[in-house]
Design a protein around this motif. Structure first.
Motif, mmCIF file in Angstrom:
data_model
loop_
_atom_site.group_PDB
_atom_site.id
_atom_site.type_symbol
_atom_site.label_atom_id
_atom_site.label_comp_id
_atom_site.label_asym_id
_atom_site.label_seq_id
_atom_site.Cartn_x
_atom_site.Cartn_y
_atom_site.Cartn_z
ATOM 1 N N THR A 198 0.853 -1.192 0.000
ATOM 2 C CA THR A 198 0.000 0.000 0.000
ATOM 3 C C THR A 198 0.885 1.237 0.000
ATOM 4 N N GLU A 199 0.553 2.186 -0.861
ATOM 5 C CA GLU A 199 1.299 3.436 -0.838
ATOM 6 C C GLU A 199 0.829 4.281 0.351
ATOM 7 N N ARG A 200 1.675 5.200 0.802
ATOM 8 C CA ARG A 200 1.302 6.061 1.918
ATOM 9 C C ARG A 200 0.126 6.948 1.516
ATOM 10 N N PRO A 201 -0.793 7.225 2.438
ATOM 11 C CA PRO A 201 -1.934 8.085 2.109
ATOM 12 C C PRO A 201 -1.484 9.500 1.745
ATOM 13 N N TYR A 202 -2.247 10.134 0.881
ATOM 14 C CA TYR A 202 -2.043 11.513 0.423
ATOM 15 C C TYR A 202 -0.764 11.708 -0.379
ATOM 16 N N THR A 203 -0.158 10.631 -0.860
ATOM 17 C CA THR A 203 1.068 10.753 -1.654
ATOM 18 C C THR A 203 0.861 10.335 -3.102
ATOM 19 N N GLY A 204 -0.254 9.709 -3.411
ATOM 20 C CA GLY A 204 -0.475 9.168 -4.748
ATOM 21 C C GLY A 204 -0.842 10.230 -5.767
ATOM 22 N N GLU A 205 -0.451 9.983 -6.984
ATOM 23 C CA GLU A 205 -0.673 10.902 -8.100
ATOM 24 C C GLU A 205 -2.158 11.189 -8.359
ATOM 25 N N TYR A 206 -3.037 10.234 -8.093
ATOM 26 C CA TYR A 206 -4.437 10.385 -8.475
ATOM 27 C C TYR A 206 -5.393 10.679 -7.321
ATOM 28 N N ASP A 207 -4.881 10.916 -6.128
ATOM 29 C CA ASP A 207 -5.747 11.212 -4.979
ATOM 30 C C ASP A 207 -6.625 12.434 -5.258
ATOM 31 N N LYS A 208 -6.048 13.509 -5.724
ATOM 32 C CA LYS A 208 -6.791 14.759 -5.987
ATOM 33 C C LYS A 208 -6.909 15.029 -7.484
ATOM 34 N N HIS A 209 -6.961 14.000 -8.268
ATOM 35 C CA HIS A 209 -7.007 14.091 -9.736
ATOM 36 C C HIS A 209 -8.449 13.903 -10.206
ATOM 37 N N GLU A 242 -9.714 14.821 -13.698
ATOM 38 C CA GLU A 242 -9.913 15.034 -15.126
ATOM 39 C C GLU A 242 -10.849 13.967 -15.682
ATOM 40 N N LYS A 243 -11.447 14.260 -16.823
ATOM 41 C CA LYS A 243 -12.316 13.291 -17.497
ATOM 42 C C LYS A 243 -11.470 12.256 -18.222
ATOM 43 N N GLY A 244 -11.842 11.001 -18.075
ATOM 44 C CA GLY A 244 -11.119 9.926 -18.734
ATOM 45 C C GLY A 244 -11.367 8.591 -18.067
ATOM 46 N N MET A 245 -10.401 7.704 -18.195
ATOM 47 C CA MET A 245 -10.533 6.342 -17.676
ATOM 48 C C MET A 245 -9.262 5.950 -16.925
ATOM 49 N N TYR A 246 -9.449 5.143 -15.887
ATOM 50 C CA TYR A 246 -8.335 4.603 -15.112
ATOM 51 C C TYR A 246 -8.193 3.127 -15.467
ATOM 52 N N VAL A 247 -6.959 2.731 -15.809
ATOM 53 C CA VAL A 247 -6.688 1.360 -16.220
ATOM 54 C C VAL A 247 -5.656 0.749 -15.281
ATOM 55 N N CYS A 248 -5.556 -0.557 -15.297
ATOM 56 C CA CYS A 248 -4.570 -1.272 -14.493
ATOM 57 C C CYS A 248 -3.164 -0.881 -14.963
ATOM 58 N N ALA A 249 -2.285 -0.538 -14.026
ATOM 59 C CA ALA A 249 -0.915 -0.152 -14.367
ATOM 60 C C ALA A 249 -0.105 -1.329 -14.903
ATOM 61 N N ALA A 250 -0.524 -2.552 -14.619
ATOM 62 C CA ALA A 250 0.219 -3.729 -15.070
ATOM 63 C C ALA A 250 -0.215 -4.221 -16.440
ATOM 64 N N CYS A 251 -1.516 -4.124 -16.746
ATOM 65 C CA CYS A 251 -1.995 -4.734 -17.996
ATOM 66 C C CYS A 251 -2.930 -3.850 -18.825
ATOM 67 N N GLU A 252 -3.199 -2.642 -18.348
ATOM 68 C CA GLU A 252 -4.053 -1.668 -19.030
ATOM 69 C C GLU A 252 -5.516 -2.097 -19.149
ATOM 70 N N ASN A 253 -5.947 -2.998 -18.299
ATOM 71 C CA ASN A 253 -7.351 -3.383 -18.250
ATOM 72 C C ASN A 253 -8.162 -2.184 -17.749
ATOM 73 N N ILE A 264 -2.800 2.048 -10.762
ATOM 74 C CA ILE A 264 -3.616 2.473 -11.908
ATOM 75 C C ILE A 264 -2.873 3.517 -12.734
ATOM 76 N N LYS A 265 -3.325 3.688 -13.960
ATOM 77 C CA LYS A 265 -2.844 4.754 -14.854
ATOM 78 C C LYS A 265 -4.075 5.443 -15.422
ATOM 79 N N PHE A 266 -3.929 6.725 -15.696
ATOM 80 C CA PHE A 266 -5.049 7.526 -16.213
ATOM 81 C C PHE A 266 -4.900 7.737 -17.707
ATOM 82 N N LEU A 267 -5.998 7.512 -18.438
ATOM 83 C CA LEU A 267 -6.052 7.806 -19.864
ATOM 84 C C LEU A 267 -7.072 8.932 -20.057
ATOM 85 N N PRO A 268 -6.629 10.128 -20.475
ATOM 86 C CA PRO A 268 -7.561 11.253 -20.614
ATOM 87 C C PRO A 268 -8.583 11.006 -21.719
#
Length: 180
Positions: free
Chosen positions: A77-88, A90-101, A174-178
């Motif tokens: 688990t990453e530390r709270p309030y440190t992740g790139e997408y906590d306060k993100h 934007e419109k788009g989709m979030y996919v698995c960082a390992a396989c882009e599902n 996860i990864k974000f796709l705008p």
């Protein structure tokens, strides 16, 4: 420190309630009920461990960053309030960082003030669930249905006006796709 105090209190409560007193029976009934609910939830959400993408640890380590590997493959688990997408937001989709599902759409994201990205619903069929009893808790783990990567946990304290669920997700998983 808090974990040690919790374990000591938990051990003390079991020792002091060693006999089948009324309190011990009530505690057991509550724990049994929670256990049944999580099991039922997992079964109704198609908890399967057959993944389309299967790789060796060496292959995952070569593909993922060390932090991604720790979270996605070792259930870190990453530390709270440190992740790139906590306060993100934007419109788009979030996919698995390992396989882009594809996992979550931006319209299901909300700010739960917990320090991790939160969603009230996963894309149907994108995730599987597993009963997690680590750290003396009973939780429902959320994993990518395609590769089995650990995403986080789902709780029943999300927005009541929608699904009532809170998918508490690690940004690193996860990864974000705008939106185009």
């Amino acid at each position: 420190m808090k974990k040690n105090v919790f374990i000591i209190l938990l051990a003390f409560s079991f020792v002091s309630c060693n006999s089948q007193t009324k309190d011990a029976k009530i505690k057991k009934a509550v724990i049994d009920k929670i256990d049944k609910e999580i099991t039922k939830k997992s079964e109704t959400k198609n908890d399967t461990m057959d993944f389309k993408i299967v790789k060796t640890d060496a292959e995952w380590k070569a593909q993922l960053t060390p932090e991604e590997y720790t979270v996605l493959r070792e259930k870190g688990t990453e530390r709270p309030y440190t992740g790139e997408y906590d306060k993100h937001f934007e419109k788009g989709m979030y996919v698995c960082a390992a396989c882009e599902n594809p996992l979550f759409t931006s319209d299901t994201k909300f700010d739960s003030h917990c320090g991790w990205p939160s969603f009230d619903e996963a894309i149907k069929g994108s995730t599987v669930y597993h009963k997690d009893t680590s750290f003396g808790m009973i939780r429902t783990e959320v994993m990518c249905a395609k590769c089995g990567g650990h995403l986080g946990h789902v709780f029943d304290d999300g927005p009541k006006e929608t699904t009532g669920q809170r998918y508490c997700t690690n940004s690193v998983s996860i990864k974000f796709l705008p939106a185009k």
